[in-house]
Design an enzyme around this catalytic site. Structure first.
Site, PDB file in Angstrom:
ATOM      1  N   LYS A  13      18.804 116.641  42.627  1.00 33.36           N
ATOM      2  CA  LYS A  13      19.834 117.432  43.332  1.00 33.36           C
ATOM      3  C   LYS A  13      20.320 118.589  42.455  1.00 33.36           C
ATOM      4  O   LYS A  13      20.483 119.693  42.936  1.00 33.36           O
ATOM      5  CB  LYS A  13      21.044 116.554  43.694  1.00 33.36           C
ATOM      6  N   ARG A  88      30.144 110.970  48.538  1.00 33.40           N
ATOM      7  CA  ARG A  88      29.327 109.829  48.155  1.00 33.40           C
ATOM      8  C   ARG A  88      29.642 108.605  49.003  1.00 33.40           C
ATOM      9  O   ARG A  88      29.161 107.503  48.713  1.00 33.40           O
ATOM     10  CB  ARG A  88      29.594 109.486  46.702  1.00 33.40           C
ATOM     11  N   ARG A 127      15.742 111.475  30.801  1.00 33.09           N
ATOM     12  CA  ARG A 127      16.478 112.733  30.978  1.00 33.09           C
ATOM     13  C   ARG A 127      17.317 113.047  29.733  1.00 33.09           C
ATOM     14  O   ARG A 127      17.982 112.181  29.193  1.00 33.09           O
ATOM     15  CB  ARG A 127      17.372 112.529  32.200  1.00 33.09           C
ATOM     16  N   ARG A 160      22.873 111.155  28.585  1.00 29.71           N
ATOM     17  CA  ARG A 160      24.134 110.764  29.201  1.00 29.71           C
ATOM     18  C   ARG A 160      24.327 109.266  29.045  1.00 29.71           C
ATOM     19  O   ARG A 160      23.399 108.489  29.256  1.00 29.71           O
ATOM     20  CB  ARG A 160      24.087 111.102  30.696  1.00 29.71           C
ATOM     21  N   ARG A 171      24.008 102.200  39.334  1.00 25.08           N
ATOM     22  CA  ARG A 171      24.263 103.418  40.121  1.00 25.08           C
ATOM     23  C   ARG A 171      23.397 103.434  41.382  1.00 25.08           C
ATOM     24  O   ARG A 171      23.816 103.895  42.438  1.00 25.08           O
ATOM     25  CB  ARG A 171      24.009 104.663  39.261  1.00 25.08           C
TER      26      ARG A 171
END
Ligand code: AMP
Length: 213
Positions: A13, A88, A127, A160, A171
């Site tokens: 996204k 969300r 990531r 992160r 998540r």
């Protein structure tokens, strides 16, 4: 143009929102980025949000809604915006519709980006983000020239906290239970386009632009 990019963590996204931002010259409003900035600056919002974020859970609505209302009221968002990571839940979507309705506007389109869970875990756990300029890398798919350092500005790369595998799985669970129902919600309203998020960013972009038309 007022857009929402919907999809699980790691669906791309952020990457797609940045492409659309350049193309349409409207701001990208990423709730996760706003919250991480608040945590970093240790604002009252950041202090309240941090625990939820570290556990991979959603930050309570009253905090997130106020933050988004303030952001979309800013001058640069008057002509449009790309929401990334918000709403969300159906409750957040209803609150957003009310917020926009009060200014006589509404969402134009919601694009749902679909990527299978196993691919998401692979993408997210590799990531890395630049501490200085925010550029994103992936240790396997898009490594920096020098390990741990940003190609663009030389800043240090970090992972992160909530990108650790166990938190990612939490998540994804939260996404399936709370966020995925938005696909049906926006489908019913008639502004949804669903696209396949697997493949190169430019392929996903092509599908996304097709979905917008
Ligand atoms: P993201 O960068 O979008 O993956 O968001 C990172 C974390 O910020 C999420 O796991 C949540 O803890 C929090 N967060 C971001 N957006 C929202 C939202 N719309 N509602 C509640 N929590 C959010």
């Amino acid at each position: 143009m007022r857009l929402v990019l919907l999809g699980p963590p790691g669906a791309g996204k952020g990457t797609q929102a940045r492409i659309l931002r350049e193309k349409f010259e409207i701001p990208q409003i990423a709730s996760g980025d706003l919250l991480r900035a608040a945590v970093k600056e240790k604002t009252p919002l950041g202090r309240e949000a941090q625990g939820f974020m570290d556990r991979g859970q959603l930050v309570p609505d009253e905090l997130v809604l106020k933050m988004i209302a303030e952001r979309i009221a800013q001058e640069d968002a008057r002509i449009g915006f790309i929401l990334d990571g918000f709403p969300r839940s159906v409750a957040q979507a209803e609150a957003l519709a009310k917020m926009l309705g009060a200014s006589g506007v509404a969402l134009d389109k919601v694009i749902a980006v679909d990527v299978p869970d196993e691919e998401l875990v692979k993408r997210i756990s590799g990531r890395r983000t630049c501490t200085k300029c925010g550029a994103m890398y992936h240790v396997a798919f898009e490594p920096p020239k020098e390990a741990g350092l940003c190609d663009k500005c030389g800043g240090e790369l970090y992972q992160r906290e909530d990108d650790a595998e166990e938190t990612v799985r939490e998540r994804l669970k939260v996404y399936a239970a709370t966020t995925r129902p938005l696909i049906e919600y926006y489908g019913r309203i008639g502004i949804l386009a669903q696209i396949d998020g697997v493949g190169k960013p430019e392929d996903v972009e092509r599908r996304l632009l097709a979905g917008l038309n």
